[in-house]
Design an enzyme around this catalytic site. Structure first.
Site, PDB file in Angstrom:
ATOM      1  N   GLY A   1      10.594   5.492   3.501  1.00 31.39           N
ATOM      2  CA  GLY A   1       9.314   5.320   4.192  1.00 31.39           C
ATOM      3  C   GLY A   1       9.225   3.948   4.849  1.00 31.39           C
ATOM      4  O   GLY A   1      10.128   3.112   4.715  1.00 31.39           O
TER       5      GLY A   1
ATOM      6  N   LYS B   1       7.797   4.713  11.855  1.00 32.65           N
ATOM      7  CA  LYS B   1       7.586   6.021  12.510  1.00 32.65           C
ATOM      8  C   LYS B   1       6.390   5.985  13.444  1.00 32.65           C
ATOM      9  O   LYS B   1       6.420   6.551  14.516  1.00 32.65           O
ATOM     10  CB  LYS B   1       7.330   7.118  11.461  1.00 32.65           C
ATOM     11  CG  LYS B   1       8.527   7.438  10.604  1.00 32.65           C
ATOM     12  CD  LYS B   1       8.190   8.486   9.569  1.00 32.65           C
ATOM     13  CE  LYS B   1       7.328   7.963   8.444  1.00 32.65           C
ATOM     14  NZ  LYS B   1       7.924   6.993   7.561  1.00 32.65           N
TER      15      LYS B   1
ATOM     16  N   GLY C   1       0.873   5.184   5.830  1.00 33.56           N
ATOM     17  CA  GLY C   1       0.121   4.205   6.615  1.00 33.56           C
ATOM     18  C   GLY C   1       0.938   3.846   7.829  1.00 33.56           C
ATOM     19  O   GLY C   1       2.031   3.330   7.706  1.00 33.56           O
TER      20      GLY C   1
ATOM     21  N   THR D   1       1.184   1.663  11.097  1.00 30.57           N
ATOM     22  CA  THR D   1       0.591   0.497  11.750  1.00 30.57           C
ATOM     23  C   THR D   1       0.973   0.509  13.224  1.00 30.57           C
ATOM     24  O   THR D   1       2.152   0.602  13.566  1.00 30.57           O
ATOM     25  CB  THR D   1       1.118  -0.795  11.102  1.00 30.57           C
ATOM     26  OG1 THR D   1       0.960  -0.668   9.696  1.00 30.57           O
ATOM     27  CG2 THR D   1       0.374  -2.021  11.599  1.00 30.57           C
TER      28      THR D   1
ATOM     29  N   GLN E   1       6.254   9.186   4.965  1.00 34.72           N
ATOM     30  CA  GLN E   1       7.243   8.762   3.966  1.00 34.72           C
ATOM     31  C   GLN E   1       8.669   8.887   4.539  1.00 34.72           C
ATOM     32  O   GLN E   1       8.835   8.792   5.740  1.00 34.72           O
ATOM     33  CB  GLN E   1       7.094   9.524   2.647  1.00 34.72           C
ATOM     34  CG  GLN E   1       5.818   9.204   1.874  1.00 34.72           C
ATOM     35  CD  GLN E   1       4.631  10.042   2.283  1.00 34.72           C
ATOM     36  OE1 GLN E   1       4.723  11.231   2.468  1.00 34.72           O
ATOM     37  NE2 GLN E   1       3.480   9.414   2.430  1.00 34.72           N
TER      38      GLN E   1
ATOM     39  N   THR F   1      -1.160  -0.002   0.564  1.00 37.97           N
ATOM     40  CA  THR F   1      -1.579  -0.684  -0.675  1.00 37.97           C
ATOM     41  C   THR F   1      -1.425  -2.203  -0.601  1.00 37.97           C
ATOM     42  O   THR F   1      -1.881  -2.900  -1.497  1.00 37.97           O
ATOM     43  CB  THR F   1      -0.720  -0.189  -1.860  1.00 37.97           C
ATOM     44  OG1 THR F   1       0.655  -0.432  -1.547  1.00 37.97           O
ATOM     45  CG2 THR F   1      -0.934   1.282  -2.130  1.00 37.97           C
TER      46      THR F   1
ATOM     47  N   PRO G   1       4.039  -5.846  -1.895  1.00 40.86           N
ATOM     48  CA  PRO G   1       5.274  -6.326  -1.252  1.00 40.86           C
ATOM     49  C   PRO G   1       6.351  -5.257  -1.349  1.00 40.86           C
ATOM     50  O   PRO G   1       6.500  -4.615  -2.381  1.00 40.86           O
ATOM     51  CB  PRO G   1       5.669  -7.569  -2.065  1.00 40.86           C
ATOM     52  CG  PRO G   1       4.791  -7.603  -3.246  1.00 40.86           C
ATOM     53  CD  PRO G   1       3.656  -6.625  -3.063  1.00 40.86           C
TER      54      PRO G   1
ATOM     55  N   LYS H   1      13.123  -2.516  13.905  1.00 49.11           N
ATOM     56  CA  LYS H   1      13.102  -3.847  13.261  1.00 49.11           C
ATOM     57  C   LYS H   1      14.445  -4.570  13.329  1.00 49.11           C
ATOM     58  O   LYS H   1      14.797  -5.336  12.423  1.00 49.11           O
ATOM     59  CB  LYS H   1      12.627  -3.712  11.813  1.00 49.11           C
ATOM     60  CG  LYS H   1      11.157  -3.308  11.727  1.00 49.11           C
ATOM     61  CD  LYS H   1      10.585  -3.612  10.381  1.00 49.11           C
ATOM     62  CE  LYS H   1       9.127  -3.969  10.462  1.00 49.11           C
ATOM     63  NZ  LYS H   1       8.533  -4.390   9.215  1.00 49.11           N
ATOM     64  N   LEU H   2      15.174  -4.336  14.394  1.00 48.11           N
ATOM     65  CA  LEU H   2      16.464  -5.005  14.560  1.00 48.11           C
ATOM     66  C   LEU H   2      16.272  -6.516  14.714  1.00 48.11           C
ATOM     67  O   LEU H   2      17.128  -7.303  14.327  1.00 48.11           O
ATOM     68  CB  LEU H   2      17.156  -4.428  15.810  1.00 48.11           C
ATOM     69  CG  LEU H   2      18.649  -4.322  15.716  1.00 48.11           C
ATOM     70  CD1 LEU H   2      19.052  -3.317  14.654  1.00 48.11           C
ATOM     71  CD2 LEU H   2      19.237  -3.911  17.036  1.00 48.11           C
TER      72      LEU H   2
ATOM     73  N   SER I   1      14.053  -0.637  18.558  1.00 51.78           N
ATOM     74  CA  SER I   1      12.790  -1.368  18.525  1.00 51.78           C
ATOM     75  C   SER I   1      13.042  -2.798  18.072  1.00 51.78           C
ATOM     76  O   SER I   1      13.724  -3.030  17.071  1.00 51.78           O
ATOM     77  CB  SER I   1      11.839  -0.631  17.572  1.00 51.78           C
ATOM     78  OG  SER I   1      10.719  -1.425  17.314  1.00 51.78           O
ATOM     79  N   VAL I   2      12.501  -3.746  18.826  1.00 56.77           N
ATOM     80  CA  VAL I   2      12.757  -5.173  18.531  1.00 56.77           C
ATOM     81  C   VAL I   2      11.468  -5.933  18.226  1.00 56.77           C
ATOM     82  O   VAL I   2      11.414  -7.151  18.335  1.00 56.77           O
ATOM     83  CB  VAL I   2      13.537  -5.850  19.692  1.00 56.77           C
ATOM     84  CG1 VAL I   2      14.949  -5.292  19.785  1.00 56.77           C
ATOM     85  CG2 VAL I   2      12.800  -5.699  21.027  1.00 56.77           C
TER      86      VAL I   2
HETATM   87  P1  IMP Z   1       2.624   8.779  -4.046  1.00 57.10           P
HETATM   88  O1  IMP Z   1       3.087   9.381  -2.778  1.00 57.10           O
HETATM   89  O2  IMP Z   1       1.364   7.969  -3.924  1.00 57.10           O
HETATM   90  O3  IMP Z   1       2.558   9.791  -5.164  1.00 57.10           O
HETATM   91  O4  IMP Z   1       3.741   7.715  -4.526  1.00 57.10           O
HETATM   92  C1  IMP Z   1       5.061   8.104  -4.919  1.00 57.10           C
HETATM   93  C2  IMP Z   1       6.078   7.101  -4.398  1.00 57.10           C
HETATM   94  O5  IMP Z   1       6.173   7.212  -2.985  1.00 57.10           O
HETATM   95  C3  IMP Z   1       5.744   5.635  -4.690  1.00 57.10           C
HETATM   96  O6  IMP Z   1       6.941   4.928  -4.926  1.00 57.10           O
HETATM   97  C4  IMP Z   1       5.117   5.160  -3.395  1.00 57.10           C
HETATM   98  O7  IMP Z   1       5.244   3.778  -3.211  1.00 57.10           O
HETATM   99  C5  IMP Z   1       5.960   5.934  -2.384  1.00 57.10           C
HETATM  100  N1  IMP Z   1       5.259   6.158  -1.122  1.00 57.10           N
HETATM  101  C6  IMP Z   1       4.298   7.063  -0.864  1.00 57.10           C
HETATM  102  N2  IMP Z   1       3.912   6.991   0.424  1.00 57.10           N
HETATM  103  C7  IMP Z   1       4.668   6.051   0.983  1.00 57.10           C
HETATM  104  C8  IMP Z   1       4.774   5.550   2.329  1.00 57.10           C
HETATM  105  O8  IMP Z   1       4.088   5.985   3.262  1.00 57.10           O
HETATM  106  N3  IMP Z   1       5.688   4.559   2.523  1.00 57.10           N
HETATM  107  C9  IMP Z   1       6.485   4.096   1.530  1.00 57.10           C
HETATM  108  N4  IMP Z   1       6.432   4.535   0.272  1.00 57.10           N
HETATM  109  C10 IMP Z   1       5.540   5.512   0.009  1.00 57.10           C
END
Ligand code: IMP
Length: 426
Positions: A12, A16, A40, A42, A221, A298, A301, A328-329, A410-411
């Protein structure tokens, strides 16, 4: 264009949102098909930063129809907030450009309480109630959008499930509980506000294909978080591979023309779970700082590491990816050497494919290739020819080793910070 699926190839956060936003110009319908507001995206437009969790980023473009498909789990409160936020920023959001599947499942307050009490420490979930909502879907005790918008159905469903949820939350989890009547009243109101958007989106999509419209499926994801194929149990609760686009949108596979994988030039992961190429020193911190690697949902980090071809091989194979967008090159500028993991090694065994028992190899060694880095800041480069030779060599190495095209580079986070060698879907 064509009917294209855009999905993440790693854990993830590959960027995207930006690529979907760019491709949206050529598409008519933009469809979310799995996940929920754990995602999420951005987007930086001019000086404005917009983070979208549920609504496809196509909403920022005029004349596009955005669809939240049946495979998505929807937190109605979050969705309404997102709609209002966009409207306050001057974007039009109405049933004319956003429709929601009547079959999509709803994230209820008890799902969020259960997620927090149970999984946030164990898996490092986003705490948005995603897993518990999908669990109710498979248990056949879920509430769908069609139930939410009909008071009687909502009441019946809550009567069926609330006592059990109450017992589980208080007796097993020792967590707080919910007041059934309050939930009913609040969610009836949310349902009423969302009702105009709710429809059978599979029919909408089908009619669009009959009228030769171009569809863009926006994954959330990434491949390694896929429920079946990811680093189980440290995965999300939906399928993130391209096949899910058909299931989660309600469309047969014959309509899919291409799959574009989004691949960050290095790797990141949020939450718990194995991450073989993780860098646990200042270099990892440097990538985090330069790449702004903090979760869009969330704020956590992100863990950072080298590019991992085992991961990419698996994503490409599972999702029939023919083209990659490399993102992110620019973050790699200034590194003397760039490492790429080509295989894992456990004892004498070399593994080029992701093992199902990755968790059982705490002593895993990595087989790395090393490539020379480049000094130059490339964030203002707009043509492939102007990239430093070592940067081009890095791109060439990825393409050749994986046997895919890499037409989008993408840079930087802005729309214009993109080198499009060819639009593969024109
Ligand atoms: P859940 O999807 O909230 O159940 O989380 C399960 C796992 O997927 C956790 O490790 C989250 O940090 C990860 N995760 C869920 N959505 C994202 C995303 O959009 N980007 C990166 N990690 C994600």
């Amino acid at each position: 264009m064509a009917n294209v699926i855009v999905i993440g190839t790693q854990w993830g956060d590959e960027g995207k949102g930006k690529v979907v936003d760019l491709l949206t110009e050529k598409a008519n319908l933009i469809i979310r098909f799995q996940g929920g507001n754990n995602a999420g995206h951005t987007l930086v437009i001019g000086d404005e930063k917009i983070i979208l969790h549920l609504i496809p980023s196509g909403i920022l473009h005029k004349g596009k129809l955005c669809i939240i498909g049946n495979g998505v789990v929807i937190d109605p409160e979050v969705l309404l907030m997102e709609i209002e936020d966009l409207q306050n920023k001057g974007y039009m959001v109405s049933p004319e450009n956003l429709v929601i599947s009547d079959r999509a499942h709803v994230i209820m307050p008890y799902h969020k309480i259960i997620d927090h009490a149970r999984d946030i420490q164990r898996i490092g979930t986003t705490g948005r109630g995603i897993g518990p909502a999908y669990e109710d879907k498979t248990r056949r005790t879920g509430i769908r959008m069609i139930d939410l918008i009909h008071e009687d159905m909502l009441k019946k469903q809550l009567d069926n499930i609330c006592d059990e949820k109450h017992a589980y939350m208080t007796k097993i989890l020792g967590a707080k509980t919910i007041d059934k009547q309050c939930v009913f009243e609040k969610y009836t109101k949310l349902g009423t506000r969302l009702k105009p958007f709710v429809t059978d989106t599979s029919v909408v999509i089908h009619n669009a294909t009959k009228n030769s419209k171009d569809l863009l499926f926006e994954g959330a994801q990434g491949g390694m978080l896929d429920m079946d194929h990811g680093t189980y149990p440290y995965v999300t609760s939906s399928n993130t591979v391209s096949g899910q686009a058909c299931v989660g949108a309600g469309l047969g596979p014959n309509h899919i023309d291409k799959v574009l994988g989004i691949c960050k030039a290095y790797t990141t992961r949020v939450g718990e779970g194995p991450f073989p190429t993780e860098i646990n020193d200042e270099l990892g911190e440097r990538l985090r700082a330069f790449g702004g690697e903090y979760g869009a949902t969330t704020g956590r980090p992100r863990r950072c590491g080298w590019l991992d071809l085992v991961v990419l091989r698996q994503s490409i194979r599972l999702s029939s990816i023919t083209h990659l967008a490399l993102t992110k090159l620019d973050v790699l500028s200034g590194l003397e050497t760039i490492k790429v993991a080509t295989a894992y090694k456990s004892g004498e065994t070399i593994m080029e494919n992701m093992p199902a028992d990755l968790m059982m190899h705490p002593d895993l060694d990595l087989v790395y290739d090393e490539l020379p880095g480049w000094e130059e800041n490339i964030s203002s480069v707009r043509s492939y020819d102007d990239l430093p030779p070592n940067c081009k060599a890095y791109i060439g190495y990825i393409k050749e080793t994986l046997g895919v095209q890499a037409p989008i580079i993408s840079v930087g986070p802005k729309r214009e910070q993109t080198i499009i060698l060819e639009n593969p879907f024109e």
